[in-house]
Scaffold this motif. Structure first.
Motif, PDB file in Angstrom:
ATOM      1  N   UNK A   1     -71.931  81.158 -11.663  1.00  0.00           N
ATOM      2  CA  UNK A   1     -70.872  81.612 -12.553  1.00  0.00           C
ATOM      3  C   UNK A   1     -69.913  80.470 -12.845  1.00  0.00           C
ATOM      4  N   UNK A   2     -68.862  80.760 -13.618  1.00  0.00           N
ATOM      5  CA  UNK A   2     -67.929  79.706 -14.028  1.00  0.00           C
ATOM      6  C   UNK A   2     -67.243  79.070 -12.833  1.00  0.00           C
ATOM      7  N   UNK A   3     -66.947  79.855 -11.811  1.00  0.00           N
ATOM      8  CA  UNK A   3     -66.278  79.308 -10.631  1.00  0.00           C
ATOM      9  C   UNK A   3     -67.171  78.299  -9.911  1.00  0.00           C
ATOM     10  N   UNK A   4     -68.475  78.631  -9.791  1.00  0.00           N
ATOM     11  CA  UNK A   4     -69.401  77.697  -9.147  1.00  0.00           C
ATOM     12  C   UNK A   4     -69.567  76.434  -9.970  1.00  0.00           C
ATOM     13  N   UNK A   5     -69.629  76.577 -11.294  1.00  0.00           N
ATOM     14  CA  UNK A   5     -69.705  75.414 -12.172  1.00  0.00           C
ATOM     15  C   UNK A   5     -68.480  74.533 -11.991  1.00  0.00           C
ATOM     16  N   UNK A   6     -67.297  75.142 -11.970  1.00  0.00           N
ATOM     17  CA  UNK A   6     -66.054  74.381 -11.824  1.00  0.00           C
ATOM     18  C   UNK A   6     -66.021  73.626 -10.503  1.00  0.00           C
ATOM     19  N   UNK A   7     -66.464  74.280  -9.425  1.00  0.00           N
ATOM     20  CA  UNK A   7     -66.451  73.621  -8.118  1.00  0.00           C
ATOM     21  C   UNK A   7     -67.380  72.417  -8.102  1.00  0.00           C
ATOM     22  N   UNK A   8     -68.560  72.567  -8.693  1.00  0.00           N
ATOM     23  CA  UNK A   8     -69.524  71.463  -8.717  1.00  0.00           C
ATOM     24  C   UNK A   8     -69.012  70.301  -9.567  1.00  0.00           C
ATOM     25  N   UNK A   9     -68.515  70.604 -10.751  1.00  0.00           N
ATOM     26  CA  UNK A   9     -68.033  69.546 -11.642  1.00  0.00           C
ATOM     27  C   UNK A   9     -66.830  68.846 -11.023  1.00  0.00           C
ATOM     28  N   UNK A  10     -65.949  69.591 -10.400  1.00  0.00           N
ATOM     29  CA  UNK A  10     -64.768  68.990  -9.760  1.00  0.00           C
ATOM     30  C   UNK A  10     -65.175  68.054  -8.641  1.00  0.00           C
ATOM     31  N   UNK A  11     -66.064  68.521  -7.755  1.00  0.00           N
ATOM     32  CA  UNK A  11     -66.479  67.693  -6.626  1.00  0.00           C
ATOM     33  C   UNK A  11     -67.208  66.442  -7.099  1.00  0.00           C
ATOM     34  N   UNK A  12     -68.093  66.591  -8.087  1.00  0.00           N
ATOM     35  CA  UNK A  12     -68.833  65.432  -8.583  1.00  0.00           C
ATOM     36  C   UNK A  12     -67.898  64.435  -9.259  1.00  0.00           C
ATOM     37  N   UNK A  13     -66.980  64.914 -10.057  1.00  0.00           N
ATOM     38  CA  UNK A  13     -66.063  64.016 -10.755  1.00  0.00           C
ATOM     39  C   UNK A  13     -65.216  63.248  -9.763  1.00  0.00           C
ATOM     40  N   UNK A  14     -64.701  63.920  -8.763  1.00  0.00           N
ATOM     41  CA  UNK A  14     -63.892  63.245  -7.731  1.00  0.00           C
ATOM     42  C   UNK A  14     -64.702  62.183  -6.999  1.00  0.00           C
ATOM     43  N   UNK A  15     -66.007  62.435  -6.834  1.00  0.00           N
ATOM     44  CA  UNK A  15     -66.862  61.495  -6.103  1.00  0.00           C
ATOM     45  C   UNK A  15     -67.436  60.404  -7.003  1.00  0.00           C
TER      46      UNK A  15
ATOM     47  N   UNK B   1     -69.099  76.057 -20.006  1.00  0.00           N
ATOM     48  CA  UNK B   1     -67.900  75.488 -20.618  1.00  0.00           C
ATOM     49  C   UNK B   1     -66.643  76.060 -19.980  1.00  0.00           C
ATOM     50  N   UNK B   2     -66.680  77.328 -19.539  1.00  0.00           N
ATOM     51  CA  UNK B   2     -65.517  77.875 -18.831  1.00  0.00           C
ATOM     52  C   UNK B   2     -65.305  77.138 -17.519  1.00  0.00           C
ATOM     53  N   UNK B   3     -66.414  76.832 -16.823  1.00  0.00           N
ATOM     54  CA  UNK B   3     -66.287  76.107 -15.570  1.00  0.00           C
ATOM     55  C   UNK B   3     -65.819  74.681 -15.772  1.00  0.00           C
ATOM     56  N   UNK B   4     -66.345  73.997 -16.778  1.00  0.00           N
ATOM     57  CA  UNK B   4     -65.917  72.626 -17.053  1.00  0.00           C
ATOM     58  C   UNK B   4     -64.447  72.613 -17.478  1.00  0.00           C
TER      59      UNK B   4
END
Length: 548
Positions: free
Chosen positions: A309-323, A341-344
């Motif tokens: 879902x959007x929350x899982x997408x957001x968590x993945x994109x956030x962690x990857x971007x930070x790393x 797109x909601x997650x991003x």
């Protein structure tokens, strides 16, 4: 094409002359110099005389066309090789023919206990309009373990003997007593089937796939691997093979969710360029598992499967971007793309839009856009890694897309012209073995999309299949033949070159040399596709055909 007898080497200086060189540095170039694995110069035949005595090797192109090598931005290499060397059902015109091919393949491979692997069946093309039953497969296979994924690889039919190798499979989600397996049940039987492949078989399959790619002028592939579709040994062995032997470059993506720096470090240790590729937000249209806002036309009780879902997408994109790691997802249906797109957007709210855009995250397949999701892709700088051959195979008023969605929704799929107008970066691939490695066929499919308003120029499609793949991995100075760029190129025998006028909607042709635009082969309906006679990667020849 003639040359000196010495093999081409990264450290040699080579002059290619007497042909057509597709280069924005000089749209009328007929010659090129390669030095230390990079393009050193492009220009005219007359100017090439100045280099003729100072090079190690001179290649007479004899009128051939030189282009940047293609990049296939979505490949499953081992599966492609197994399809090339194993049971291929993609040409089966009926259920009866598919069962006959299974019988013949089993008879030709009599090793007791060996798992039989096949690929490519599509019941929507058969007059019976149904997949084989388990009883039919048990009979055709002689009672042996058999794994037959559907052409989209999101469901599979199997024999009883293969189910017997997977304890507990009947209790998993997606198990159906006499229908294609999906979801967790499919993943379990796929793991069992692929687990039976020996390292030697795997290496042979990988070599076959890379050799086939090189023979088609493909200089780079993006391997889209992950724990649900392959395994770590397969992934790392492919990367090791690509480093050890001449062939196309392999950029690896590993589709595993990242939540912290420890996860990101593990992705890097595998040799992956990103936690991307087939990280599934949904499934596929053909298997009724792509996630939709409204139900399927031919299965009105389902809207598909949502895996993230959007929350899982957001968590993945956030962690990857930070790393500092590229993130990506597999998303096909309109609801899946909305979740992406909601997650991003949520990740951008946390980290800032500039950091998200700079990371160049990517979405695989991305077929069922809305105007809102197109605008979001452009806003967040998301690369659409797409497969035009999907439209060629399943688009049109009578195609599988129309069966699944109805004609009106089907006409919205794969809107390449709208994506380009919005400024969305495109990278073209095949998803092989879902559709075959076929770069010029891919360019043709985009330029002659079954829905005319989605067509793009041959030039734009060619760019998406060459430079677009390099940009998708964050490298902007490659995929084009200009001084300083990597010497990844292909040599083609082809007909007359033409220049297509840029037009986002329909195909229009111009042969006016004053356009100042390098020409490309005519890919119109009925035109013969170019023949690759040589592929060079980093200055090394990785394929040479009999007419080279």
């Amino acid at each position: 094409m003639t040359e000196s007898t010495a093999p081409q080497s990264e450290h040699r200086t080579v002059l290619l002359r007497g042909g057509e060189v597709h280069s924005p540095a000089d749209p009328f170039a007929t010659a090129m110099v390669v030095e230390k694995g990079r393009v050193a110069w492009v220009g005219s035949e007359g100017a090439a005389d100045a280099f003729a005595t100072g090079v190690d090797e001179v290649v007479d192109l004899e009128g051939a066309l030189v282009t940047p090598a293609f990049t296939d931005a979505h490949v499953h290499t081992t599966s492609t090789g197994l399809a090339l060397t194993g049971l291929d059902l993609s040409a089966a015109a009926s259920l009866a023919e598919a069962l006959r091919l299974v019988r013949e393949y089993g008879a030709a491979h009599p090793a007791a206990g060996q798992v039989l692997l096949g690929h490519g069946w599509d019941a929507t093309r058969w007059p019976e309009q149904r997949p084989p039953s388990r009883a039919e497969l048990d009979e055709a296979s002689g009672g042996r373990p058999l794994y037959l994924p559907r052409v989209d690889v999101h469901s599979a039919v199997v024999t009883t003997a293969l189910l017997d190798l997977v304890p507990g499979v009947t209790g998993l989600a997606g198990f159906h007593p006499d229908a294609p397996l999906t979801g967790a049940a499919h993943h379990a039987v796929r793991a069992a089937a692929h687990g039976a492949v020996t390292p030697a078989q795997r290496r042979a399959a990988q070599r076959a796939a890379l050799s086939r790619a090189a023979s088609l002028g493909i200089g780079s592939i993006h391997e889209c691997a992950g724990p649900e579709i392959s395994d770590e040994a397969d992934f790392t062995s492919l990367l090791a093979l690509s480093r050890a032997e001449p062939g196309p470059r392999v950029v690896g993506y590993w589709a595993e969710q990242v939540t912290d720096e420890k996860d990101a470090r593990r992705i890097r240790e595998l040799g992956a360029s990103g936690a991307a590729g087939d990280l599934f937000v949904d499934g596929s249209l053909g298997s009724h598992t792509a996630c939709l806002h409204a139900p399927y036309a031919d299965a009105p009780t389902t809207t598909g499967s949502a895996h993230l879902d959007a929350a899982a997408v957001a968590a993945h994109v956030t962690a990857c971007t930070r790393a500092g790691l590229q993130a990506g997802f597999h998303a096909i249906g309109d609801a899946a793309l909305s979740a992406v797109v909601d997650g991003v957007r949520a990740a951008a709210d946390r980290l800032g839009l500039d950091r998200i855009r700079a990371a160049r995250h990517r979405i695989e397949h991305a077929e069922m856009f809305t105007p809102e999701t197109i605008a979001a892709f452009a806003e967040f700088g998301l690369t659409a890694s797409v497969q035009p051959a999907f439209d060629a195979a399943w688009g049109g008023e009578e195609g599988m897309y129309a069966q699944r969605l109805g004609a009106e929704r089907a006409r919205t799929l794969n809107p390449y012209a709208a994506l380009l107008r919005a400024g969305v970066p495109l990278a073209f691939g095949s998803d092989s073995p879902v559709t075959p490695l076929d770069p010029w066929g891919t360019v043709r499919a985009a330029a002659f999309h079954r829905t005319p308003e989605h067509r793009i120029s041959v030039r734009a499609a060619f760019t998406a299949h060459t430079r677009g793949g390099w940009r998708a991995v964050g490298q902007d100075d490659a995929g084009v033949l200009v001084p300083g760029a990597p010497a990844d190129y292909a040599v083609w025998r082809t007909g007359a070159l033409i220049v297509q006028a840029p037009d986002d909607r329909v195909a229009r042709w111009s042969t006016d040399p004053r356009s100042g635009t390098p020409g490309l082969p005519d890919l119109g309906p009925g035109a013969e596709l170019p023949e690759c006679v040589r592929t060079v990667v980093g200055g090394h020849t990785v394929f040479e055909g009999p007419n080279g």
